[in-house]
Write a protein that holds these residues in place. Structure first.
Motif, PDB file in Angstrom:
ATOM      1  N   ALA A  91       0.838  -1.209   0.000  1.00 50.69           N
ATOM      2  CA  ALA A  91       0.000   0.000   0.000  1.00 50.69           C
ATOM      3  C   ALA A  91       0.867   1.252   0.000  1.00 50.69           C
ATOM      4  O   ALA A  91       0.546   2.248  -0.682  1.00 50.69           O
ATOM      5  CB  ALA A  91      -0.919  -0.007   1.219  1.00 50.69           C
ATOM      6  N   ARG A  92       1.963   1.232   0.733  1.00 53.22           N
ATOM      7  CA  ARG A  92       2.856   2.397   0.782  1.00 53.22           C
ATOM      8  C   ARG A  92       3.503   2.666  -0.578  1.00 53.22           C
ATOM      9  O   ARG A  92       3.655   3.830  -0.980  1.00 53.22           O
ATOM     10  CB  ARG A  92       3.920   2.195   1.857  1.00 53.22           C
ATOM     11  N   PHE A 100       3.442  11.024  -5.781  1.00 54.86           N
ATOM     12  CA  PHE A 100       4.619  11.604  -6.430  1.00 54.86           C
ATOM     13  C   PHE A 100       4.374  11.803  -7.927  1.00 54.86           C
ATOM     14  O   PHE A 100       4.683  12.867  -8.480  1.00 54.86           O
ATOM     15  CB  PHE A 100       5.836  10.695  -6.215  1.00 54.86           C
ATOM     16  N   GLY A 101       3.807  10.794  -8.574  1.00 52.77           N
ATOM     17  CA  GLY A 101       3.567  10.868 -10.012  1.00 52.77           C
ATOM     18  C   GLY A 101       2.597  11.976 -10.371  1.00 52.77           C
ATOM     19  O   GLY A 101       2.823  12.739 -11.330  1.00 52.77           O
ATOM     20  N   PRO A 217      -4.869  -2.442   3.946  1.00 49.47           N
ATOM     21  CA  PRO A 217      -4.300  -1.154   4.381  1.00 49.47           C
ATOM     22  C   PRO A 217      -4.529  -0.014   3.389  1.00 49.47           C
ATOM     23  O   PRO A 217      -4.306   1.151   3.729  1.00 49.47           O
ATOM     24  CB  PRO A 217      -2.799  -1.463   4.496  1.00 49.47           C
ATOM     25  N   LEU A 218      -4.938  -0.314   2.166  1.00 47.42           N
ATOM     26  CA  LEU A 218      -5.096   0.712   1.142  1.00 47.42           C
ATOM     27  C   LEU A 218      -6.447   1.394   1.297  1.00 47.42           C
ATOM     28  O   LEU A 218      -7.493   0.760   1.195  1.00 47.42           O
ATOM     29  CB  LEU A 218      -4.978   0.093  -0.250  1.00 47.42           C
ATOM     30  N   ARG A 223      -3.003   7.898   1.188  1.00 50.65           N
ATOM     31  CA  ARG A 223      -2.729   8.519   2.494  1.00 50.65           C
ATOM     32  C   ARG A 223      -1.292   8.278   2.959  1.00 50.65           C
ATOM     33  O   ARG A 223      -0.825   8.889   3.900  1.00 50.65           O
ATOM     34  CB  ARG A 223      -3.694   7.976   3.541  1.00 50.65           C
ATOM     35  N   TYR A 224      -0.594   7.330   2.315  1.00 46.33           N
ATOM     36  CA  TYR A 224       0.788   7.039   2.695  1.00 46.33           C
ATOM     37  C   TYR A 224       1.753   7.809   1.803  1.00 46.33           C
ATOM     38  O   TYR A 224       1.517   7.970   0.612  1.00 46.33           O
ATOM     39  CB  TYR A 224       1.102   5.548   2.530  1.00 46.33           C
TER      40      TYR A 224
END
Length: 469
Positions: A91-92, A100-101, A217-218, A223-224
């Motif tokens: 997920a991170r 970033f992209g 976790p996604l 959010r990460y």
């Protein structure tokens, strides 16, 4: 009995994840090509080859910006696969690449518009400049959402669900096709921009939702953000882009040179011929892409297992690619009638030369995926930079001959030589059997058949040109 046998085979495919991944990926690629040619034909019929040339020229300029993508599908495919069993890390990686992209391409989009606009306007007639400016603006604005879509589609490959990735992409493709076909008459070539925007937005929403249901976790929104994961994305993404950069430059560079030297109408012919010619490799690449995360997982545990997988896949995929290319070549007269409403010898000649080059290059597809999974792509880089160097010399050299047709054919030699250099280097470096295990006769026979048919089509095309010369 035959019906029972067919039912049994279909059931096996439905329950075999790898077979399902490959077949749905292939289906996605086929539909992508069908939609492309359907939409391009509508462009030619409704607003003409000149508009198709304008689209090709503008898209080629924007392609120079697309090559800056460090978080694309194959990057996420490999990195997410290497974190199998660690959902938080997966997920991170996904969220970090997405954030970033998107941020990076917002900046690139603004810079691209103001940087590329003078180049584009100086490459078209005065009457087309207003349309070209709006087309450029629309295309650069789709860049950030396109990157987000690629990140999430690549993540689906990484968790081993290329079938779901293909399903999402196919649904998005249907939306694109419907929007483009409905809007072309009223909006002209800008219809393609609006259709792409709808396609990318749907891809992001649908792919994120599918990932959300499979990775606990996604969250619904990114959010990460991990600096450590960003380093991994940039490190592998940079290496991958270094291997893809020459081709990313080569393709739009050829279009720019052709547009300036041979005019927008011949550029329109090249656009159709090159896209059709590359379709064989596109299909093979789509079918084999799900192997990349499988190679990545195998290389983490045991290199010999990955090599056995290569030896089993190489002859089947290489020979199959040649057969697809032969069928593609034999279909050229029909394709010419469908796309151009005539048996166009120039289209057939250019498409035949490029089809042969792309078809033969397919012998290196599996080796290329193996190298990417291993994260060692220096021979791919050597081959691709050789391709770009040859193209940069051959295309301008062909323009000196004063015949626009030779400019359209010149890229085929660069494509062939560059990919063969990479293939030879990769099989030697990784100690792989070039034709797999004991299947050299099958692969070499397929190469001979491809060469024979390509030469025959080229000869026929040249003979059809003689009366007009």
């Amino acid at each position: 009995m035959a019906l029972n046998s067919l039912t049994t085979r279909l059931r096996r495919i439905a329950t075999n994840r790898e077979a399902r991944n490959g077949l749905l990926s292939l289906t996605q690629a086929v539909l992508t090509l069908v939609v492309y040619f359907l939409v391009m034909r509508q462009i030619v019929v409704v607003i003409g080859l000149e508009s198709l040339g304008l689209w090709s020229l503008t898209a080629s300029l924007v392609a120079f910006v697309r090559m800056l993508d460090l978080g694309g599908a194959q990057v996420l495919s490999r990195l997410v696969a290497t974190e199998t069993g660690r959902e938080v890390d997966q997920a991170r990686i996904i969220d970090t690449a997405a954030l970033f992209g998107f941020a990076a391409f917002l900046v690139f989009a603004v810079a691209a518009y103001f940087g590329l606009r003078p180049v584009l306007l100086n490459s078209v007639e005065f009457a087309l400049r207003s349309e070209a400016s709006w087309l450029l603006l629309g295309l650069v604005l789709t860049l950030p959402v396109n990157v987000l879509g690629l990140v999430h589609l690549g993540a689906l490959d990484g968790i081993g669900r290329a079938d779901l990735r293909a399903s999402v992409a196919i649904a998005a493709l249907v939306i694109y096709a419907l929007a483009a076909l409905v809007l072309i008459r009223s909006q002209g070539v800008m219809a393609l921009v609006y259709a792409q925007g709808l396609q990318h937005v749907f891809t992001i929403v649908a792919a994120r939702n599918v990932l959300h249901t499979r990775l606990a976790p996604l969250a619904a929104f990114p959010r990460y953000f991990s600096v450590e994961k960003l380093r991994r994305v940039v490190s592998f993404g940079g290496a991958l882009q270094a291997s893809l950069l020459p081709m990313a430059i080569f393709d739009p560079l050829c279009r720019l040179l052709i547009g300036r030297s041979a005019g927008l109408e011949l550029l329109g012919v090249y656009e159709l011929a090159s896209k059709f010619a590359a379709s064989a490799r596109t299909l093979v690449q789509a079918f084999t892409n799900p192997i990349l995360p499988e190679f990545a997982r195998a290389l983490v545990d045991e290199e010999e297992a990955a090599q056995r997988r290569f030896n089993a896949s190489q002859p089947m995929i290489s020979a199959g690619a040649m057969v697809v290319s032969v069928v593609q070549l034999l279909a050229l007269p029909v394709v010419s009638y469908v796309l151009l409403n005539a048996l166009d010898p120039a289209f057939m000649l250019v498409a035949a030369a490029l089809s042969f080059a792309w078809g033969l290059s397919c012998i290196g597809v599996v080796a290329q995926l193996y190298a990417r999974a291993a994260g060692r792509m220096h021979y791919t880089m050597i081959g691709q930079w050789s391709l770009l160097g040859l193209g940069a010399v051959l295309v301008p050299l062909a323009s000196v001959l004063g015949d626009g047709l030779w400019i359209l054919v010149a890229p085929s030699l660069a494509i062939l030589v560059g990919h063969l250099i990479a293939f030879i280097g990769e099989i030697r470096y990784f100690r792989l059997a070039p034709f797999g295990e004991g299947q050299a006769v099958v692969v070499l026979g397929a190469i001979f058949a491809l060469s024979l048919v390509a030469c025959a089509i080229i000869a026929v095309s040249l003979s059809l040109m003689e009366p007009s010369q």
